[in-house]
Write a protein that holds these residues in place. Sequence first.
Motif, PDB file in Angstrom:
ATOM      1  N   LYS A 293       0.836  -1.211   0.000  1.00  0.00           N
ATOM      2  CA  LYS A 293       0.000   0.000   0.000  1.00  0.00           C
ATOM      3  C   LYS A 293       0.866   1.253   0.000  1.00  0.00           C
ATOM      4  N   GLU A 294       2.003   1.179   0.684  1.00  0.00           N
ATOM      5  CA  GLU A 294       2.913   2.317   0.734  1.00  0.00           C
ATOM      6  C   GLU A 294       3.464   2.667  -0.642  1.00  0.00           C
ATOM      7  N   ILE A 295       3.666   1.672  -1.485  1.00  0.00           N
ATOM      8  CA  ILE A 295       4.285   1.917  -2.796  1.00  0.00           C
ATOM      9  C   ILE A 295       3.244   2.026  -3.920  1.00  0.00           C
ATOM     10  N   GLY A 296       1.967   2.124  -3.550  1.00  0.00           N
ATOM     11  CA  GLY A 296       0.951   2.420  -4.556  1.00  0.00           C
ATOM     12  C   GLY A 296       0.358   1.223  -5.267  1.00  0.00           C
ATOM     13  N   ILE A 297       0.453   0.045  -4.678  1.00  0.00           N
ATOM     14  CA  ILE A 297      -0.247  -1.115  -5.236  1.00  0.00           C
ATOM     15  C   ILE A 297      -1.672  -1.094  -4.697  1.00  0.00           C
ATOM     16  N   ASP A 298      -2.647  -1.130  -5.588  1.00  0.00           N
ATOM     17  CA  ASP A 298      -4.045  -0.983  -5.164  1.00  0.00           C
ATOM     18  C   ASP A 298      -4.612  -2.240  -4.523  1.00  0.00           C
ATOM     19  N   LYS A 299      -4.139  -3.395  -4.969  1.00  0.00           N
ATOM     20  CA  LYS A 299      -4.663  -4.638  -4.402  1.00  0.00           C
ATOM     21  C   LYS A 299      -3.587  -5.709  -4.511  1.00  0.00           C
ATOM     22  N   ILE A 300      -3.497  -6.545  -3.477  1.00  0.00           N
ATOM     23  CA  ILE A 300      -2.515  -7.610  -3.468  1.00  0.00           C
ATOM     24  C   ILE A 300      -3.180  -8.887  -2.964  1.00  0.00           C
ATOM     25  N   GLY A 301      -2.796 -10.007  -3.542  1.00  0.00           N
ATOM     26  CA  GLY A 301      -3.342 -11.297  -3.131  1.00  0.00           C
ATOM     27  C   GLY A 301      -2.262 -12.359  -3.205  1.00  0.00           C
ATOM     28  N   PHE A 302      -2.504 -13.469  -2.543  1.00  0.00           N
ATOM     29  CA  PHE A 302      -1.511 -14.540  -2.462  1.00  0.00           C
ATOM     30  C   PHE A 302      -2.152 -15.852  -2.904  1.00  0.00           C
ATOM     31  N   ALA A 303      -1.425 -16.594  -3.716  1.00  0.00           N
ATOM     32  CA  ALA A 303      -1.948 -17.845  -4.267  1.00  0.00           C
ATOM     33  C   ALA A 303      -0.905 -18.941  -4.126  1.00  0.00           C
ATOM     34  N   SER A 304      -1.359 -20.177  -4.158  1.00  0.00           N
ATOM     35  CA  SER A 304      -0.429 -21.300  -4.163  1.00  0.00           C
ATOM     36  C   SER A 304       0.263 -21.371  -5.519  1.00  0.00           C
ATOM     37  N   ALA A 305       1.385 -22.062  -5.547  1.00  0.00           N
ATOM     38  CA  ALA A 305       2.125 -22.250  -6.805  1.00  0.00           C
ATOM     39  C   ALA A 305       1.820 -23.611  -7.421  1.00  0.00           C
ATOM     40  N   ASP A 306       0.671 -24.170  -7.074  1.00  0.00           N
ATOM     41  CA  ASP A 306       0.260 -25.452  -7.648  1.00  0.00           C
ATOM     42  C   ASP A 306       0.022 -25.315  -9.146  1.00  0.00           C
ATOM     43  N   VAL A 307       0.035 -26.431  -9.830  1.00  0.00           N
ATOM     44  CA  VAL A 307      -0.249 -26.453 -11.275  1.00  0.00           C
ATOM     45  C   VAL A 307      -1.655 -25.906 -11.533  1.00  0.00           C
ATOM     46  N   PHE A 308      -1.788 -25.095 -12.575  1.00  0.00           N
ATOM     47  CA  PHE A 308      -3.095 -24.574 -12.984  1.00  0.00           C
ATOM     48  C   PHE A 308      -3.737 -25.607 -13.915  1.00  0.00           C
ATOM     49  N   GLY A 309      -4.301 -26.651 -13.318  1.00  0.00           N
ATOM     50  CA  GLY A 309      -4.800 -27.780 -14.098  1.00  0.00           C
ATOM     51  C   GLY A 309      -5.954 -27.429 -15.012  1.00  0.00           C
ATOM     52  N   GLU A 310      -6.928 -26.679 -14.489  1.00  0.00           N
ATOM     53  CA  GLU A 310      -8.083 -26.310 -15.315  1.00  0.00           C
ATOM     54  C   GLU A 310      -7.658 -25.411 -16.465  1.00  0.00           C
ATOM     55  N   LEU A 311      -6.750 -24.482 -16.182  1.00  0.00           N
ATOM     56  CA  LEU A 311      -6.242 -23.591 -17.224  1.00  0.00           C
ATOM     57  C   LEU A 311      -5.502 -24.391 -18.285  1.00  0.00           C
ATOM     58  N   LYS A 312      -4.725 -25.387 -17.864  1.00  0.00           N
ATOM     59  CA  LYS A 312      -3.975 -26.196 -18.831  1.00  0.00           C
ATOM     60  C   LYS A 312      -4.920 -26.870 -19.822  1.00  0.00           C
ATOM     61  N   ALA A 313      -6.007 -27.432 -19.311  1.00  0.00           N
ATOM     62  CA  ALA A 313      -6.974 -28.084 -20.195  1.00  0.00           C
ATOM     63  C   ALA A 313      -7.607 -27.068 -21.137  1.00  0.00           C
ATOM     64  N   ARG A 314      -7.890 -25.864 -20.610  1.00  0.00           N
ATOM     65  CA  ARG A 314      -8.525 -24.838 -21.442  1.00  0.00           C
ATOM     66  C   ARG A 314      -7.570 -24.347 -22.526  1.00  0.00           C
ATOM     67  N   LEU A 315      -6.302 -24.167 -22.184  1.00  0.00           N
ATOM     68  CA  LEU A 315      -5.325 -23.707 -23.173  1.00  0.00           C
ATOM     69  C   LEU A 315      -5.132 -24.730 -24.283  1.00  0.00           C
ATOM     70  N   LYS A 316      -5.169 -26.005 -23.916  1.00  0.00           N
ATOM     71  CA  LYS A 316      -5.047 -27.043 -24.937  1.00  0.00           C
ATOM     72  C   LYS A 316      -6.243 -27.023 -25.890  1.00  0.00           C
ATOM     73  N   ARG A 317      -7.430 -26.748 -25.340  1.00  0.00           N
ATOM     74  CA  ARG A 317      -8.620 -26.611 -26.206  1.00  0.00           C
ATOM     75  C   ARG A 317      -8.464 -25.400 -27.121  1.00  0.00           C
ATOM     76  N   GLN A 318      -7.973 -24.297 -26.557  1.00  0.00           N
ATOM     77  CA  GLN A 318      -7.768 -23.087 -27.358  1.00  0.00           C
ATOM     78  C   GLN A 318      -6.803 -23.346 -28.508  1.00  0.00           C
ATOM     79  N   GLU A 319      -5.726 -24.060 -28.208  1.00  0.00           N
ATOM     80  CA  GLU A 319      -4.753 -24.392 -29.251  1.00  0.00           C
ATOM     81  C   GLU A 319      -5.381 -25.242 -30.342  1.00  0.00           C
ATOM     82  N   ALA A 320      -6.161 -26.245 -29.926  1.00  0.00           N
ATOM     83  CA  ALA A 320      -6.791 -27.149 -30.889  1.00  0.00           C
ATOM     84  C   ALA A 320      -7.769 -26.406 -31.789  1.00  0.00           C
ATOM     85  N   LEU A 321      -8.429 -25.391 -31.235  1.00  0.00           N
ATOM     86  CA  LEU A 321      -9.417 -24.626 -31.995  1.00  0.00           C
ATOM     87  C   LEU A 321      -8.792 -23.486 -32.806  1.00  0.00           C
TER      88      LEU A 321
END
Length: 377
Positions: free
Chosen positions: A15-43
């Motif tokens: 907040k001091e350096i002007g970031i409006d919002k910050i969040g924290f996430a796990s570094a696990d594999v983005f499994g759902e995104l991976k499946a979606r990207l593969k569909r996007q590539e195929a299409l």
Amino acid sequence: MDYHELKEQVIAYSKEIGIDKIGFASADVFGELKARLKRQEALGYQSGFEKGDVDERTEPGRLLPGAQSIISIAMAYPSKMHDAPKSRKGDRRGLFCRASWGEDYHTVLRDRLNKLGAYLQELFPDVELKSMVDTGELSDRAVAERAGIGFSGKNCAIITPEFGSYVYLAELVTNIPFAPDEPVQEGCGDCNICVDACPTGALVQGGQLNAQRCIAFLTQTKDFLPDEFRSKIGNRLYGCDTCQTVCPINRKKDFHHHEEFEPDPEVVKPKLTPLLSISNRQFKEKFGSISGSWRGKKPIQRNVILALAHYRDETSISELIRLMNEDPRPVIRGTAAWGLGKIGTSDCFTAIKDAMINEKDEQVIYEMEKGLQFEKI
């Protein structure tokens, strides 16, 4: 190390350096995104601007061995321009999308990430970091969604409760095991306005984008614009805001938190015709600081021609004729010829016919022939 306390310190510093919002996430594999990207590539829906293969784009551990978590940040940008100049007959103007207003957001967010990284190194000397702003392998939106910055809207943007979708996103992958935040549960519900409003039908369905049809992508290409999109581009020189401006959640969302993102009206809503004769040096001096200049002046000038044709701006005829006859770039010569045909005065058609006599490039000749087709309408 008390990671909970460290997280609170990082949030406070952000907040001091002007970031409006910050969040924290796990570094696990983005499994759902991976499946979606593969569909996007195929299409065939990918833009071609994506960095890395599907695995690199969905597995943070490939980018930073030992990755434990990802810090996602968001900075809000304005949706309204103060004292915007008017586009008038004989003095037409083009438009850069809101995400290209002000200083290049890559530079601004990278600065915030660097400061955040330096702060972490002071508190945690063994920290390992990898930062990304838009051009990295990871999907900024997927990270932001997992980190609770906002939800993924049907317009394929992250929509935050506070700022709507008018936010820039970036992230830091780290080996610090920060506790993840909860994702935002809000959604678009039955609303389908953005899908219905998309000028080219690029939003195939809510949350699925065919980038090959998206005006934001098309304005950045360097070749001839396919015919079916030329009447859709309007006066857009870079990007497209339609799916954001029609979103009910974005109504009245307009934040001017950061001076860096304030637009110069003469830069982001420039007069069209002068751009046709601008030199490389002049282009860099005027537009080099904004993100919309990254592909150079050629696609911008092509889009200028299409915008002038859209307006049927007769005051630009002499400049378009000059380009058609003298410009060394076939895409510019050919688009100028097509644009002259679209404007459609007798002088335009005469100029196209005269230029065809000396033209050698087959693609340009094809565009000239298409321009002359307007004479029969």
